[in-house]
Design a protein around this motif. Structure first.
Motif, PDB file in Angstrom:
ATOM      1  N   ALA A  49       0.823  -1.208   0.000  1.00 21.13           N
ATOM      2  CA  ALA A  49       0.000   0.000   0.000  1.00 21.13           C
ATOM      3  C   ALA A  49       0.858   1.260   0.000  1.00 21.13           C
ATOM      4  N   ASP A  50       2.009   1.227   0.685  1.00 20.55           N
ATOM      5  CA  ASP A  50       2.817   2.435   0.811  1.00 20.55           C
ATOM      6  C   ASP A  50       4.205   2.297   0.203  1.00 20.55           C
ATOM      7  N   ARG A  51       4.510   1.158  -0.423  1.00 18.62           N
ATOM      8  CA  ARG A  51       5.872   0.970  -0.921  1.00 18.62           C
ATOM      9  C   ARG A  51       5.934  -0.096  -2.006  1.00 18.62           C
ATOM     10  N   THR A  52       7.040  -0.079  -2.752  1.00 23.51           N
ATOM     11  CA  THR A  52       7.370  -1.118  -3.723  1.00 23.51           C
ATOM     12  C   THR A  52       8.684  -1.750  -3.279  1.00 23.51           C
ATOM     13  N   ILE A  53       8.728  -3.089  -3.265  1.00 26.86           N
ATOM     14  CA  ILE A  53       9.902  -3.805  -2.771  1.00 26.86           C
ATOM     15  C   ILE A  53      10.544  -4.557  -3.934  1.00 26.86           C
ATOM     16  N   LYS A 408      -9.414  -0.783  10.904  1.00 21.98           N
ATOM     17  CA  LYS A 408     -10.048  -1.562   9.841  1.00 21.98           C
ATOM     18  C   LYS A 408     -11.557  -1.550  10.064  1.00 21.98           C
ATOM     19  N   LEU A 409     -12.297  -1.360   8.979  1.00 15.89           N
ATOM     20  CA  LEU A 409     -13.754  -1.407   9.027  1.00 15.89           C
ATOM     21  C   LEU A 409     -14.236  -2.150   7.784  1.00 15.89           C
ATOM     22  N   LYS A 410     -14.654  -3.390   8.018  1.00 14.61           N
ATOM     23  CA  LYS A 410     -15.082  -4.250   6.914  1.00 14.61           C
ATOM     24  C   LYS A 410     -13.979  -4.327   5.869  1.00 14.61           C
ATOM     25  N   LYS A 411     -14.226  -3.810   4.645  1.00 17.28           N
ATOM     26  CA  LYS A 411     -13.227  -3.908   3.583  1.00 17.28           C
ATOM     27  C   LYS A 411     -12.325  -2.678   3.499  1.00 17.28           C
ATOM     28  N   PHE A 412     -12.435  -1.783   4.489  1.00 16.80           N
ATOM     29  CA  PHE A 412     -11.646  -0.556   4.477  1.00 16.80           C
ATOM     30  C   PHE A 412     -10.508  -0.641   5.494  1.00 16.80           C
ATOM     31  N   VAL A 461     -11.384  -4.355  -3.095  1.00 20.42           N
ATOM     32  CA  VAL A 461     -12.412  -4.573  -4.106  1.00 20.42           C
ATOM     33  C   VAL A 461     -12.791  -6.037  -4.163  1.00 20.42           C
ATOM     34  N   MET A 462     -11.763  -6.899  -4.128  1.00 18.46           N
ATOM     35  CA  MET A 462     -11.925  -8.343  -4.121  1.00 18.46           C
ATOM     36  C   MET A 462     -10.639  -8.921  -3.555  1.00 18.46           C
ATOM     37  N   ASN A 463     -10.519 -10.218  -3.474  1.00 19.14           N
ATOM     38  CA  ASN A 463      -9.333 -10.844  -2.913  1.00 19.14           C
ATOM     39  C   ASN A 463      -8.084 -10.394  -3.672  1.00 19.14           C
ATOM     40  N   GLN A 464      -7.147  -9.763  -2.956  1.00 20.79           N
ATOM     41  CA  GLN A 464      -5.861  -9.297  -3.463  1.00 20.79           C
ATOM     42  C   GLN A 464      -5.977  -8.181  -4.496  1.00 20.79           C
ATOM     43  N   VAL A 465      -7.089  -7.469  -4.533  1.00 22.66           N
ATOM     44  CA  VAL A 465      -7.245  -6.303  -5.398  1.00 22.66           C
ATOM     45  C   VAL A 465      -7.663  -5.122  -4.525  1.00 22.66           C
ATOM     46  N   TYR A 466      -6.895  -4.035  -4.560  1.00 23.75           N
ATOM     47  CA  TYR A 466      -7.104  -2.916  -3.645  1.00 23.75           C
ATOM     48  C   TYR A 466      -7.095  -1.588  -4.399  1.00 23.75           C
ATOM     49  N   VAL A 467      -7.852  -0.638  -3.841  1.00 21.25           N
ATOM     50  CA  VAL A 467      -7.807   0.754  -4.274  1.00 21.25           C
ATOM     51  C   VAL A 467      -7.366   1.571  -3.065  1.00 21.25           C
ATOM     52  N   ALA A 468      -6.349   2.402  -3.243  1.00 21.17           N
ATOM     53  CA  ALA A 468      -5.805   3.162  -2.121  1.00 21.17           C
ATOM     54  C   ALA A 468      -5.645   4.626  -2.502  1.00 21.17           C
ATOM     55  N   ALA A 469      -5.898   5.504  -1.546  1.00 24.58           N
ATOM     56  CA  ALA A 469      -5.670   6.939  -1.711  1.00 24.58           C
ATOM     57  C   ALA A 469      -4.827   7.422  -0.537  1.00 24.58           C
ATOM     58  N   ILE A 513      -3.260   8.184  -5.768  1.00 21.83           N
ATOM     59  CA  ILE A 513      -4.314   7.183  -5.812  1.00 21.83           C
ATOM     60  C   ILE A 513      -3.790   6.018  -6.643  1.00 21.83           C
ATOM     61  N   LYS A 514      -4.022   4.790  -6.168  1.00 11.59           N
ATOM     62  CA  LYS A 514      -3.425   3.625  -6.825  1.00 11.59           C
ATOM     63  C   LYS A 514      -4.345   2.421  -6.699  1.00 11.59           C
ATOM     64  N   VAL A 515      -4.419   1.650  -7.774  1.00 15.33           N
ATOM     65  CA  VAL A 515      -5.104   0.363  -7.781  1.00 15.33           C
ATOM     66  C   VAL A 515      -4.041  -0.714  -7.953  1.00 15.33           C
ATOM     67  N   SER A 516      -4.000  -1.686  -7.045  1.00 18.43           N
ATOM     68  CA  SER A 516      -3.006  -2.760  -7.119  1.00 18.43           C
ATOM     69  C   SER A 516      -3.714  -4.104  -7.092  1.00 18.43           C
ATOM     70  N   ALA A 517      -3.102  -5.073  -7.771  1.00 15.90           N
ATOM     71  CA  ALA A 517      -3.704  -6.398  -7.872  1.00 15.90           C
ATOM     72  C   ALA A 517      -2.630  -7.466  -7.765  1.00 15.90           C
ATOM     73  N   PHE A 518      -2.809  -8.403  -6.807  1.00 20.73           N
ATOM     74  CA  PHE A 518      -1.970  -9.597  -6.683  1.00 20.73           C
ATOM     75  C   PHE A 518      -0.490  -9.264  -6.496  1.00 20.73           C
ATOM     76  N   ASN A 519      -0.197  -8.166  -5.819  1.00 18.78           N
ATOM     77  CA  ASN A 519       1.151  -7.759  -5.439  1.00 18.78           C
ATOM     78  C   ASN A 519       1.999  -7.249  -6.597  1.00 18.78           C
TER      79      ASN A 519
END
Length: 742
Positions: A49-53, A408-412, A461-469, A513-519
């Motif tokens: 969410a906050d970095r690339t490794i 954490k609140l549900k999916k957030f 959004v779904m398993n291993q798919v995230y939207v972050a701001a 703002i970023k959408v990431s999927a499956f790492n």
């Protein structure tokens, strides 16, 4: 679009299925085959969410040279001699094992060139530093992690590298290092020592005023040591690191400038000249850190105390072997000099001491959360001398504290924090005015208290798919090399390179703002709004080039980027057949695509944006040989701060072939970097005042070589009695004595 969605869905299925199959079959395999050890597989590129490794340890195409060469291959990173390093539009602050290096520009490049890439475990690019990081991290942090885990018996690993270039002449580069690890009932220890020797070339053109060819010889030595003591649940860590670089640059140059007539420094006349010079650089950096980690019954509750001290001594001198030429007004009036010692003679000493406390524990907040808080006190002293005269005396004191909540609140997932920092910066500078009189003046003081908030929200959004701001406010203090009035790498009649002791700090507002999927896959947009951004300016006045550091009152950096892995089997096999495979996604034939668009908006300057493209391909050949190809390209005719690229900064193809022998104890790689010899920097400057300048520099980036990594077998009885020790998941896995600060 349909193909993209199918690819992302396949990747998610592959990752989840392979992990599930590995876990379910590991016990069965261990029963059938004696000596098989199942270990956690590392990912080549991992999106958080906050970095690339970026994992260096398992990627031969990154770890077969020095660290600077490996960094320049990272997708989304732009590294230039004129403007430093940026990642996805953000200015990078460089850390080593969680601690800032506090160096930039040419000194940073020399340091990274003198550090073998095979000594690096991984690199984290933290694009959204939270409140626990100092607000001085600016836009983003590149954290170079060299730590290794200590084992319960002595282990030793040798790493060696040899490469060569063949431009105007044959040049060699070698690196050697040994890493020793051990642990007993009382403590663990680690020692990593190494050396490097590198011969290289640099050709440079500065408009029509200076043409130079530099033969560079670099020698580097380093030793990293650490001990860790287990005190019940607590842990005490002691670290001491030392780095020494000793470099010589031999320069042949010819130019057009104003030279003293009949050796009268007050009578400068137009002339053409040839010159031979040598520059000597000697840098010694020492770092000691003591860390006490207090642990509790609840593993997520942590309290850390850390004290660190860093000292860096730097010497730079330039001698002239000879200089000849003629004056334009009368070609019979020639210039003849048998040389001069100490054209430049500069020294600097930096001392930094800091103490910090970090505490975190879970709290009942919404569906679960965590609170973190702590503080930092740091003092820095920096002095520079030129010919024995102290021309910069700089002091900085920083006191800070932070508080951050995660919930954490549900999916957030939410993060909200703030860091308060108080700065007290002062000092004096001494310089010779136009009349040749030594003058003393105070630096522009900076004594302020500032608050730096940060906030982020991530939705699953779904398993291993995230939207972050994300949002954060940060500050970057002028680097000591930019402040240093002796920040000179070459002195000649046509050039004048100086630091600026009156630079002001830069304030950043960072949005993303970023959408990431499956790492692996992601798409994002970010903008950094900067006040008083520090930038390099090169301008021409008459027959003189001036290379300076200035503050840009306001600028914005826009960045759009996307990354997508494509496994090749998607084009040849049906989904039903692919799902039957049990494999690691990092060990298949695939291609990783990256594209980024970046635009620098500066008042009164019409900068065009540029595209960055990177393609990394992995192919598994017969005989378990792995081929890795990496191609990067940056479009020209675009604006980069106060410069316009005439040729692409990046335009190179690297290929690496790797094979493992002796039950994976021996790894052998052969490589070719910049095969088409396309890596060159050629820009036009766009100074706020003065004439524009054309600058060109070309390193001998095309090189070929071989890399060896050998895990020396041990005869220690404990190794035979506990062959599956690497399978254990207790603190040994995260308790290496070279600590990651996270």
């Amino acid at each position: 679009m349909k193909r993209t969605i199918l690819t992302l869905s396949l990747l998610g299925s592959i990752f989840a299925y392979s992990q599930e199959k590995t876990n379910s079959s590991s016990q069965e395999k261990e029963k059938q085959i004696e000596g098989v050890v199942i270990t956690k597989t590392k990912k080549a590129v991992e999106q958080k969410a906050d970095r690339t490794i970026f994992d260096f340890s398992e990627q031969p195409q990154l770890n077969n040279g020095n660290v600077l060469e490996g960094i320049k291959k990272l997708p989304g990173l732009v590294s230039t001699d004129i403007a430093g390093m940026m990642y996805q539009g953000k200015i990078l602050d460089v850390y080593l094992n969680g601690r800032p290096l506090n160096i930039t520009s040419n000194e940073l490049n020399s340091f990274l060139e003198g550090m073998p890439a095979n000594s690096v475990e991984k690199i984290e690019v933290i694009t959204q530093p939270g409140a626990e990081f100092p607000a001085t991290s600016g836009g983003a942090i590149m954290n170079i992690i060299t730590n290794k885990n200590a084992n319960k018996y002595l282990t030793a690993t040798y790493s060696g590298n040899y490469s060569f270039t063949n431009y105007d002449k044959f040049r060699s580069r070698t690196t050697n290092s040994v890493n020793l690890n051990a642990r007993n009932k009382l403590f663990g220890w680690q020692l990593n020592v190494g050396q490097n020797y590198r011969e290289s070339m640099l050709n440079g053109d500065q408009d029509a005023l200076l043409h130079s060819n530099t033969d560079r010889i670099g020698r580097g030595y380093f030793a990293k040591s650490g001990m860790t003591f287990d005190l019940g649940q607590d842990r005490l860590l002691l670290n001491y690191d030392i780095y020494h670089n000793n470099n010589d640059n031999y320069t042949l140059s010819n130019g057009h400038g104003d030279l003293p007539f009949e050796k009268n420094l007050k009578d400068l006349r137009e002339a053409y000249y040839n010159s031979s010079d040598v520059a000597h650089t000697d840098n010694l950096r020492q770092e000691a850190v003591i860390t006490y980690q207090k642990r509790f019954a609840d593993k997520s509750q942590k309290l850390d105390f850390q004290f660190g001290y860093t000292r860096s001594d730097n010497k730079f001198a330039q001698d002239n072997f000879f200089q000849d030429g003629y004056f334009v007004f009368d070609p019979t009036k020639t210039i003849e000099s048998n040389g001069q010692k100490d054209i430049l003679n500069n020294k600097s000493v930096m001392n930094i001491a800091n103490f910090k406390i970090d505490y975190s524990q879970p709290i009942k907040l919404l569906d679960g959360g965590k609170v973190s808080f702590g503080g930092l006190y740091e003092r820095q002293n920096y002095d520079t001398k030129s010919f024995g005269i102290t021309n910069l005396d700089y002091q900085r004191q920083t006191a800070s504290t932070y508080l951050e909540f995660q919930a954490k609140l549900k999916k957030f997932d939410f993060t909200l924090g703030a860091r308060a920092e108080n700065y007290d910066i002062s000092g004096i500078t001494r310089f010779f005015d136009k009349q040749g009189k030594l003058t003393e003046d105070n630096l522009t003081p900076f004594n302020k208290f500032k608050l730096f908030p940060n906030a982020s929200v991530q939705y699953s959004v779904m398993n291993q798919v995230y939207v972050a701001a994300n949002y954060n406010k940060k500050i970057t203090l002028p680097s000591i090399s930019a402040l240093n009035p002796n920040n000179v790498t070459f002195s000649g009649p046509s050039t004048e390179v100086t630091g600026n002791p009156n630079l002001q700090p830069t304030i950043f507002d960072n949005y993303e703002i970023k959408v990431s999927a499956f790492n692996y896959a992601f798409i994002g947009y970010s903008v950094s709004s900067a006040s008083n951004q520090v930038a390099q300016v090169i301008r021409k006045e008459g027959r003189k080039l001036f290379n300076e550091q200035v503050n840009i009152s306001n600028m914005r950096i826009h960045n759009f980027n996307v990354g997508l892995p494509i496994p090749f089997m998607i084009f040849s096999k049906p989904m039903s057949e692919i799902m039957k495979f049990n494999f690691n996604p990092d060990k298949i034939n695939f291609m990783y695509l990256y594209a980024g668009y970046q635009k620098h908006e500066i008042d009164n300057l019409n900068n065009k944006g540029f595209w960055i493209f990177n393609i990394m391909t992995q192919l598994l050949l017969p005989k378990d040989i792995k081929l890795t190809a990496n191609y990067s390209y940056l479009t020209p005719k675009a604006g980069y701060f106060y410069f316009t690229a005439d040729k692409p900064f990046n335009n190179n193809l690297d290929i690496t072939l790797t094979k493992k022998f002796m039950n994976n104890r021996l790894t052998l790689s052969v490589f070719a970097n910049d095969i088409f010899n396309g890596q060159v920097m050629q820009v036009y400057s766009n100074p706020p005042e003065g004439e524009a300048v054309k600058i060109r520099s070309k390193y001998d980036t095309r090189n070929f070589g071989i890399s060896i990594n050998y895990k020396i077998p041990t005869r220690n009885k404990l190794a035979k009695e506990d062959a599956s020790i690497l399978n254990q998941t207790k603190k040994d896995e995260s308790g290496g004595v070279m600590q990651n600060p996270q």
